[in-house]
Design a protein around this motif. Sequence first.
Motif, mmCIF file in Angstrom:
data_model
loop_
_atom_site.group_PDB
_atom_site.id
_atom_site.type_symbol
_atom_site.label_atom_id
_atom_site.label_comp_id
_atom_site.label_asym_id
_atom_site.label_seq_id
_atom_site.Cartn_x
_atom_site.Cartn_y
_atom_site.Cartn_z
ATOM 1 N N LYS A 127 0.816 -1.214 0.000
ATOM 2 C CA LYS A 127 0.000 0.000 0.000
ATOM 3 C C LYS A 127 0.849 1.262 0.000
ATOM 4 N N GLN A 128 2.068 1.166 0.546
ATOM 5 C CA GLN A 128 2.915 2.345 0.733
ATOM 6 C C GLN A 128 3.699 2.715 -0.523
ATOM 7 N N ASP A 129 4.012 1.746 -1.386
ATOM 8 C CA ASP A 129 4.824 2.037 -2.574
ATOM 9 C C ASP A 129 4.567 0.965 -3.623
ATOM 10 N N LYS A 130 3.762 1.289 -4.614
ATOM 11 C CA LYS A 130 3.363 0.313 -5.627
ATOM 12 C C LYS A 130 4.376 0.195 -6.762
ATOM 13 N N ARG A 131 5.510 0.886 -6.658
ATOM 14 C CA ARG A 131 6.526 0.785 -7.712
ATOM 15 C C ARG A 131 7.321 -0.510 -7.627
ATOM 16 N N LEU A 132 7.306 -1.167 -6.485
ATOM 17 C CA LEU A 132 8.145 -2.334 -6.255
ATOM 18 C C LEU A 132 7.363 -3.615 -6.515
ATOM 19 N N SER A 133 8.079 -4.733 -6.689
ATOM 20 C CA SER A 133 7.435 -6.036 -6.887
ATOM 21 C C SER A 133 7.241 -6.695 -5.524
ATOM 22 N N TRP A 134 6.033 -6.609 -4.989
ATOM 23 C CA TRP A 134 5.715 -7.178 -3.687
ATOM 24 C C TRP A 134 5.090 -8.547 -3.874
ATOM 25 N N MET A 135 5.536 -9.531 -3.086
ATOM 26 C CA MET A 135 5.061 -10.904 -3.242
ATOM 27 C C MET A 135 4.809 -11.554 -1.884
ATOM 28 N N VAL A 136 3.710 -12.284 -1.787
ATOM 29 C CA VAL A 136 3.557 -13.231 -0.688
ATOM 30 C C VAL A 136 4.264 -14.497 -1.138
ATOM 31 N N ALA A 137 5.320 -14.846 -0.438
ATOM 32 C CA ALA A 137 6.128 -15.998 -0.828
ATOM 33 C C ALA A 137 7.014 -16.392 0.342
ATOM 34 N N SER A 138 7.723 -17.502 0.180
ATOM 35 C CA SER A 138 8.568 -18.032 1.240
ATOM 36 C C SER A 138 10.027 -18.018 0.824
ATOM 37 N N ASN A 139 10.917 -17.804 1.790
ATOM 38 C CA ASN A 139 12.351 -17.912 1.519
ATOM 39 C C ASN A 139 12.756 -19.323 1.124
ATOM 40 N N ASN A 140 11.918 -20.304 1.436
ATOM 41 C CA ASN A 140 12.221 -21.684 1.070
ATOM 42 C C ASN A 140 12.006 -21.958 -0.413
ATOM 43 N N ALA A 141 11.239 -21.104 -1.078
ATOM 44 C CA ALA A 141 10.958 -21.279 -2.510
ATOM 45 C C ALA A 141 10.739 -19.893 -3.106
ATOM 46 N N ILE A 142 11.835 -19.196 -3.345
ATOM 47 C CA ILE A 142 11.758 -17.814 -3.824
ATOM 48 C C ILE A 142 11.333 -17.796 -5.290
ATOM 49 N N PRO A 143 10.264 -17.091 -5.636
ATOM 50 C CA PRO A 143 9.768 -17.114 -7.016
ATOM 51 C C PRO A 143 10.502 -16.129 -7.932
ATOM 52 N N LEU A 144 11.835 -16.195 -7.907
ATOM 53 C CA LEU A 144 12.674 -15.384 -8.778
ATOM 54 C C LEU A 144 13.601 -16.289 -9.568
ATOM 55 N N ALA A 145 14.024 -15.836 -10.732
ATOM 56 C CA ALA A 145 14.886 -16.614 -11.607
ATOM 57 C C ALA A 145 16.263 -16.832 -10.996
ATOM 58 N N ASP A 146 16.932 -17.888 -11.436
ATOM 59 C CA ASP A 146 18.297 -18.169 -10.999
ATOM 60 C C ASP A 146 19.217 -17.002 -11.367
ATOM 61 N N ASN A 147 20.180 -16.712 -10.488
ATOM 62 C CA ASN A 147 21.226 -15.718 -10.775
ATOM 63 C C ASN A 147 20.658 -14.393 -11.280
#
Length: 277
Positions: free
Chosen positions: A133-153
Amino acid sequence: MIQPFDQLICPLDKQPLQLNERTWCCENGHSYDVAKQGYVNLLPVQNKRSKDPGDSKAMVQARREYLSKGCYQPLAQALADTVLAMGSQALLDAGCGEGYYLRYLVEQAEQTETELSVAALDISKWAVQAAAKQDKRLSWMVASNNAIPLADNSVDTILCVFGFPVEAEFKRVLKPGGRLIMVDPAVNHLTELKAIIYPELKNKSETLPITDPDYELTSEQRVNFQVELDNNDSIKNLLTMTPHLYRASKEGRERAESLQSLTITVDAWVRTFRVST
């Protein structure tokens, strides 16, 4: 100058996600809508350990009210200085909470004209909702550090502020030579509060939070300062936003919640690890 990070992957099949208007989609037909608050939920129900994982709504609200008063500003500044010393970068806040430290960092980046591509995740939907709600410019995700939904490297820097590092997963998403910057409590952190809520204080041994030899400790800074809490609400918010709320006895909580003022010590390590492989 500040832009969202877009190398997201599907949490179900690890395929790249493409943003189509307000929906992230992969080539296998999985889709994830961007909520009205500006975040996307990439935590499949089968990966949840409870119905409502992470910090509760009450914890998030307490932390937001407490941190908004600037109580931890010197720590936020030390973290921002450490991150921005690298210059322009792709950044992941792994365990962003309600976003206080990341917002402060982004503000400092704008002042120094540092380009950032930013993703942030937390397992608590309440935390991510409040942050987005504070800054919509960033990519905010509900996710876990155990399975980060970002590409390798794909990222230069990972932040883990009072969080839970997952060394192998962090290493997967970091670029070669990338950095992990961690903030962890030192021995005197909140010692005055602990003395009130616990019958005795236990000596805490200090060990590095990372054990993987591929992570090289390249810098560490101890940030230590005192904060004057001059009203009952601030003390209650501090207690509510920490794990001590659940660890303390009922009597200990009642002692803390009856106070009208309290001086506390903030004592934390800001450490930088560089991935060597």
